[in-house]
Design an enzyme around this catalytic site. Structure first.
Site, PDB file in Angstrom:
ATOM      1  N   ARG A 216      -9.294   7.879  -1.281  1.00 63.85           N
ATOM      2  CA  ARG A 216     -10.031   8.713  -0.291  1.00 63.85           C
ATOM      3  C   ARG A 216     -11.246   9.296  -1.151  1.00 63.85           C
ATOM      4  NH1 ARG A 216      -9.208   6.853   4.841  1.00 63.85           N
ATOM      5  NH2 ARG A 216     -10.431   8.197   5.566  1.00 63.85           N
TER       6      ARG A 216
ATOM      7  N   ARG B  81       3.193  18.455   1.373  1.00 66.70           N
ATOM      8  CA  ARG B  81       3.846  20.140   0.715  1.00 66.70           C
ATOM      9  C   ARG B  81       3.422  20.319  -1.074  1.00 66.70           C
ATOM     10  NH1 ARG B  81       9.092  22.316   0.723  1.00 66.70           N
ATOM     11  NH2 ARG B  81       8.874  21.557   3.329  1.00 66.70           N
TER      12      ARG B  81
ATOM     13  N   HIS C 200      -3.615  -4.098   7.675  1.00 64.10           N
ATOM     14  CA  HIS C 200      -3.408  -3.501   8.818  1.00 64.10           C
ATOM     15  C   HIS C 200      -3.280  -3.575   9.687  1.00 64.10           C
ATOM     16  CE1 HIS C 200      -5.346   1.198   9.765  1.00 64.10           C
ATOM     17  NE2 HIS C 200      -4.877   0.697  10.913  1.00 64.10           N
TER      18      HIS C 200
ATOM     19  N   ARG D  56      -7.593  12.800   0.484  1.00 60.04           N
ATOM     20  CA  ARG D  56      -6.062  13.109   1.533  1.00 60.04           C
ATOM     21  C   ARG D  56      -4.770  13.099   1.085  1.00 60.04           C
ATOM     22  NH1 ARG D  56      -7.981  10.048   6.890  1.00 60.04           N
ATOM     23  NH2 ARG D  56      -9.663  11.025   6.196  1.00 60.04           N
TER      24      ARG D  56
ATOM     25  N   ASP E  60      -0.285   4.127  -0.052  1.00 56.47           N
ATOM     26  CA  ASP E  60      -1.106   5.875   0.487  1.00 56.47           C
ATOM     27  C   ASP E  60       0.202   6.863   1.204  1.00 56.47           C
ATOM     28  OD1 ASP E  60      -3.136   4.009  -0.987  1.00 56.47           O
ATOM     29  OD2 ASP E  60      -3.872   3.518   1.345  1.00 56.47           O
ATOM     30  N   HIS E  61       1.251   6.142   2.172  1.00 61.55           N
ATOM     31  CA  HIS E  61       1.425   7.091   2.433  1.00 61.55           C
ATOM     32  C   HIS E  61       2.857   8.195   1.927  1.00 61.55           C
ATOM     33  CE1 HIS E  61      -1.300   6.694   5.716  1.00 61.55           C
ATOM     34  NE2 HIS E  61      -0.490   5.493   5.900  1.00 61.55           N
TER      35      HIS E  61
ATOM     36  N   GLU F 188      -8.514   0.317  -3.170  1.00 61.14           N
ATOM     37  CA  GLU F 188      -9.608   0.262  -1.426  1.00 61.14           C
ATOM     38  C   GLU F 188     -10.261   1.750  -2.273  1.00 61.14           C
ATOM     39  OE1 GLU F 188      -7.105   1.325   1.777  1.00 61.14           O
ATOM     40  OE2 GLU F 188      -6.049  -0.861   1.044  1.00 61.14           O
TER      41      GLU F 188
ATOM     42  N   HIS G 265      -5.124   3.701  -1.596  1.00 61.52           N
ATOM     43  CA  HIS G 265      -6.909   4.277  -1.307  1.00 61.52           C
ATOM     44  C   HIS G 265      -7.519   5.051  -1.886  1.00 61.52           C
ATOM     45  CE1 HIS G 265      -9.916   4.774   2.396  1.00 61.52           C
ATOM     46  NE2 HIS G 265     -10.114   5.170   1.558  1.00 61.52           N
TER      47      HIS G 265
ATOM     48  N   THR H 141     -17.695  -1.445  11.863  1.00 58.43           N
ATOM     49  CA  THR H 141     -18.100  -2.063  13.100  1.00 58.43           C
ATOM     50  C   THR H 141     -17.193  -1.854  14.317  1.00 58.43           C
ATOM     51  OG1 THR H 141     -16.414  -3.748  12.784  1.00 58.43           O
ATOM     52  CG2 THR H 141     -18.286  -3.600  11.284  1.00 58.43           C
ATOM     53  N   THR H 142     -17.793  -2.333  15.099  1.00 64.44           N
ATOM     54  CA  THR H 142     -16.784  -1.947  16.928  1.00 64.44           C
ATOM     55  C   THR H 142     -15.502  -1.719  16.224  1.00 64.44           C
ATOM     56  OG1 THR H 142     -17.976  -3.892  17.251  1.00 64.44           O
ATOM     57  CG2 THR H 142     -17.725  -2.416  18.790  1.00 64.44           C
TER      58      THR H 142
ATOM     59  N   ASN I 107       0.687  -1.170  -0.216  1.00 64.99           N
ATOM     60  CA  ASN I 107       0.418   0.145  -0.039  1.00 64.99           C
ATOM     61  C   ASN I 107       0.936   1.131  -0.305  1.00 64.99           C
ATOM     62  OD1 ASN I 107      -1.623   2.449   0.758  1.00 64.99           O
ATOM     63  ND2 ASN I 107      -3.273   0.701   1.955  1.00 64.99           N
TER      64      ASN I 107
ATOM     65  N   GLU J  10     -11.102  -9.373   3.262  1.00 76.21           N
ATOM     66  CA  GLU J  10      -9.938  -8.374   3.889  1.00 76.21           C
ATOM     67  C   GLU J  10      -9.684  -8.497   5.116  1.00 76.21           C
ATOM     68  OE1 GLU J  10      -6.950  -5.871   2.089  1.00 76.21           O
ATOM     69  OE2 GLU J  10      -6.280  -5.106   4.143  1.00 76.21           O
TER      70      GLU J  10
END
Ligand code: PXP
Length: 247
Positions: free
Chosen positions: A54, A18, A200, A58, A9-10, A79, A52, A109-110, A7, A160
């Protein structure tokens, strides 16, 4: 052999920190380029690239996904939230798979996975559209018997399992319980014919136990790999994770 989806994304998070204001013309000095990074991950042995997109954009941008769809040499896993707009986009971009994830508190979910029981109709609409288009749907859910049963009913070929609660409990007394839930969930899903992925919070330490969850097809790992790459470079970060996954 457990497959690795990286992944990225980061890498985009860092770029956006920036260059959020730059509207067009990615590449050049707008760095780091997540698409270039994806190519390096693939060279280092990643079996797929996960992003992902989003709703608030972001980190990953639409243009990133378009470029990745055209340039990837492995598989693209997108994603996305369970919305009509994202469904249209996915059908246009045709990734190998989509992973339906929660984006707002009320979909969660919880433990933090997508609540496919509560959002049965919404999930069914996306899954049916993807099945018709030959795109695999993966549901990012907690290792909960009812959620897994619903994934089967919704005819999603993949799930997943959300490993976040386990990762959070890793250094405390809840770890064994969370791990047992993942093992139970994987067994149930596999017995029901689902392909079992997980992701995750997986890192270079907890992977030693995560990899022993039965029936794992693929792990999607982002933060720990990108963080390690700052010190070692992405090639080493991906190669080491793959080795730890499949010693
Ligand atoms: N899988 C899914 C469905 C995710 O939403 C994320 C986080 O974006 C990951 C895997 C990767 O998690 P991490 O960055 O903690 O490795």
């Amino acid at each position: 052999m457990i497959l690795l989806g990286v992944n990225i994304d980061h890498a985009a998070t860092l770029r956006q920190a920036r260059y959020r204001q730059v509207e067009a013309g990615f590449g050049g000095l707008v760095e780091p380029d997540p698409v270039a990074l994806a190519g390096l991950c693939e060279k280092a042995g990643a079996d797929g690239i996960t992003v992902h997109l989003r709703e608030d954009r972001r980190h990953i941008q639409d243009e990133d996904v378009q470029l990745l769809a055209a340039s990837k040499s492995t598989r693209l896993n997108l994603e996305m939230a369970c919305t009509p707009a994202m469904t249209v986009l996915a059908l246009k971009l045709k990734p190998h798979s989509v992973c339906l994830v929660p984006e707002s508190r009320e979909e969660i979910t919880t433990e933090g996975g997508l609540d496919v029981m509560k959002h049965r109709d919404k999930v069914a609409r996306v899954t049916d559209a993807m099945n018709a288009a030959g795109i695999k749907t993966s549901l990012f859910i907690d290792p909960d018997a009812d959620q897994i049963e619903m994934a089967v009913k919704l005819k999603a070929p993949w799930i997943e399992l959300h490993t976040g609660a386990y990762a959070n409990a890793y250094h405390n007394a809840g770890r064994a319980t969370e791990f047992a839930r993942l093992v139970g969930g994987a067994k149930q899903a596999h017995a029901s014919g689902l392909v079992v992925n997980a992701g995750h919070g997986i890192n270079y330490v907890n992977i030693a136990e995560v990899r022993t969850i039965p029936h794992l097809h693929e792990l999607n790992i982002g933060h720990s790999i990108i963080a390690r790459a700052l010190f070692t470079g992405i090639d080493e970060a991906v190669r080491t994770m793959k080795k730890l996954m499949n010693p």
